[in-house]
Scaffold this motif. Structure first.
Motif, PDB file in Angstrom:
ATOM      1  N   LYS A  76       2.607   6.306  -6.810  1.00 51.81           N
ATOM      2  CA  LYS A  76       1.490   6.958  -7.533  1.00 51.81           C
ATOM      3  C   LYS A  76       1.827   8.529  -7.443  1.00 51.81           C
ATOM      4  CE  LYS A  76      -2.130   4.823  -5.753  1.00 51.81           C
ATOM      5  NZ  LYS A  76      -3.448   4.818  -5.322  1.00 51.81           N
ATOM      6  N   ASN A 101       1.402   4.119  -2.964  1.00 56.52           N
ATOM      7  CA  ASN A 101       1.130   5.510  -2.983  1.00 56.52           C
ATOM      8  C   ASN A 101       2.348   6.346  -3.297  1.00 56.52           C
ATOM      9  OD1 ASN A 101      -1.481   5.232  -1.775  1.00 56.52           O
ATOM     10  ND2 ASN A 101      -0.902   5.345   0.414  1.00 56.52           N
ATOM     11  N   ASN A 127       0.744  -1.183  -0.031  1.00 53.45           N
ATOM     12  CA  ASN A 127       0.081  -0.031  -0.121  1.00 53.45           C
ATOM     13  C   ASN A 127       0.788   1.244   0.119  1.00 53.45           C
ATOM     14  OD1 ASN A 127      -2.251  -1.583   0.008  1.00 53.45           O
ATOM     15  ND2 ASN A 127      -2.862  -0.867   1.989  1.00 53.45           N
ATOM     16  N   GLY A 159      -6.362   2.424   1.595  1.00 54.30           N
ATOM     17  CA  GLY A 159      -4.862   1.949   1.626  1.00 54.30           C
ATOM     18  C   GLY A 159      -4.283   2.395   3.192  1.00 54.30           C
TER      19      GLY A 159
HETATM   20 MG   LIG Z   1      -3.183   3.950  -1.293  1.00 47.62          MG
END
Ligand SMILES: [Mg+2]
Ligand SMILES: Nc1ncnc2c1ncn2[C@@H]1O[C@H](COP(=O)(O)OP(=O)(O)O)[C@@H](O)[C@H]1O
Length: 470
Positions: A378, A375, A371, A437
């Protein structure tokens, strides 16, 4: 069986019963004690009276010249004159040949002089024996040897004391004690029941107060000050429990509202697109395109459901989760490999080196790193970097995931762990985010007794610090 029944009975009944038994036993012991002492006192008084009489008579007999008139008066007249009094008694004097020298009239009716020997002495005082007479006659008897001063031979003095009046008093005393015992026990049952009920009142009040609390009035608290000391703690614990329930309840409400909200949008989209498709004549390509995008929405819905299921499971986990030792760097590198393609796309470099070992649930650990890395990748722009820094401090392992991505504004930091919380909903959704998340990571850290903290500078990057106990 009886005790088992009592155990299932109300506390009031039990308290009343124990209180009554205790009182009954206490009254019985006191009654026996009083009865015993009274009998003892009476016995002693009788003995003193009789031995005093014996002494007076012995003094007369012992004299060298026997004063017959005085002795006669003492034996024949004196007891008679005292007939009306409490001490009603009979005297007999026997000579050395066991013949009657003098006796109070009717003495033989009371006790024949040989009867004295058939009785068991109560106690033997050097020269005096005394007995308790038969129950129906109610006499106390005494016999004492005395040397006749004239003949120097042993004579005997026998006295029978009528104790019928004492027996009558004792019988009355008996009845009074029995009456007191019965009344006392009834009184104890009554008082015990009253006290127990009064003592339990607070508990009934607490029950009533509890009954009034419903899902909508969880905020209602019980005032602990108005309860007795023993129940104060219970009331306080009860209030704390209410608070916890209220928090959980409102979290659940919030959660279901969020869930409905989160699911409504994709479901609406699906409906809208499907209705549109049905309302027109579409080409095969159009169908394919709409079904493709529907599938994407369905994937998102599945992801949300999966995440929620995972969160629900983690939060209901008991303290015992299956743990095993893992090599931190090895696990992280495996996940980095999985994300390598995505990182390469953005020209992001990832690196990790450490020989720290952790004792955790490996599936949960992977999910956490997964997770956080997702992130970091991302929200990191092209040519950025993502670093894992692993430190062992005392008995803890610190894992930092640092990126030089877009960062997070300060006002969002405290809310990041809330379920469905996303800073930029549109962008997050675009990149497949559900806002669950970090909530999942937080719950995983909780079951491992670890902590998570995030520090970030908008435009410069973010650092997520995981603090694991070893
Ligand atoms: Mg996330
Ligand atoms: N490394 C990061 N850099 C910048 N923002 C982040 C980072 N990690 C998380 N965030 C922000 O926190 C929000 C919540 O993250 P998360 O709970 O993982 O939800 P999701 O990733 O599904 O949006 C994200 O929407 C994002 O805005």
């Amino acid at each position: 069986m009886f005790l088992k029944n009592i155990k299932n009975n109300s506390i009031t009944t039990r308290l009343t019963l124990f209180y009554s038994i205790a009182t009954f036993l206490l009254i019985t012991v006191i009654a026996f004690f009083l009865y015993g002492t009274t009998i003892h006192i009476l016995h002693k008084a009788n003995y003193h009276f009789l031995s005093r009489e014996v002494d007076i008579l012995a003094n007369l007999i012992k004299k060298k010249s026997l004063n017959w008139s005085m002795l006669e008066q003492k034996v024949i007249e004196v007891p008679y004159t005292e007939t009306g009094s409490d001490y009603h008694y009979f005297i007999r004097i026997l000579n050395e040949n066991n013949q009657i020298v003098l006796q109070t009239p009717q003495m033989d009716e009371v006790f024949h002089h040989t009867d004295f020997f058939n009785k068991k002495p109560l106690s033997s005082h050097k020269k005096i024996d005394w007995w308790s007479a038969d129950k129906e006659t109610n006499y106390v008897l005494i016999q004492a040897p005395v040397i006749n001063g004239e003949t120097n031979k042993y004579w005997r003095i026998q006295i029978a004391l009528d104790i019928s009046y004492q027996q009558a008093i004792i019988n009355k005393y008996h009845s009074i004690l029995a009456f007191c015992l019965i009344m006392g026990t009834f009184f104890a049952i009554f008082i015990g029941y009253f006290i127990a009920r009064k003592g339990m009142r607070s508990l009934y009040d607490l029950t009533n107060a509890t009954k009034k609390i419903t899902a909508t009035s969880l905020h209602q608290q019980i005032d602990p000050e108005s309860w007795p000391k023993e129940l104060k703690n219970l009331a306080m614990a009860f209030n704390q429990m209410l608070k916890r329930i209220e928090i959980s309840f409102s979290r659940l409400m919030e959660f279901s509202a969020d869930l409905a909200h989160e699911l409504r949008t994709p479901v609406n989209n699906l409906m809208g697109e499907t209705e549109l498709l049905l309302s027109r004549n579409c080409s095969k390509e159009e169908y394919q395109q709409v079904l493709g995008s529907n599938l994407e929405e369905l994937h998102r819905i599945t992801q949300i459901i999966d995440n929620i299921m995972f969160l629900a499971r983690t939060e209901n986990l008991s303290l015992e989760i299956k743990k095993n030792p893992i090599k931190v760097a090895e696990e992280i590198n495996l996940i980095c490999d999985y994300y390598q393609a995505m990182a390469d796309e953005k020209n992001i470099t990832m690196s990790v080196h450490s020989d720290a070992v952790l004792f955790v649930n490996s599936i949960m650990f992977r999910r956490t790193i997964n997770n956080l890395l997702a992130n970091a990748l991302k929200y990191t722009l092209e040519k950025g970097w993502v670093k894992f820094i692993i430190k062992e401090i005392d008995k803890r392992v610190h894992i930092s995931i640092v990126d030089n991505g877009i960062g997070i504004a300060e006002e969002h930091l405290p809310k990041l762990f809330n379920r469905f919380y996303r800073i930029d909903s549109a962008r997050s959704k675009q990149s497949g985010g559900t806002g669950l998340g970090l909530a999942i990571v937080k719950s995983i850290m909780d079951v491992h007794h670890g902590t998570i903290s995030i520090s970030s500078q908008p435009g410069q990057g973010t650092e997520v610090l995981l603090d694991f106990p070893k």
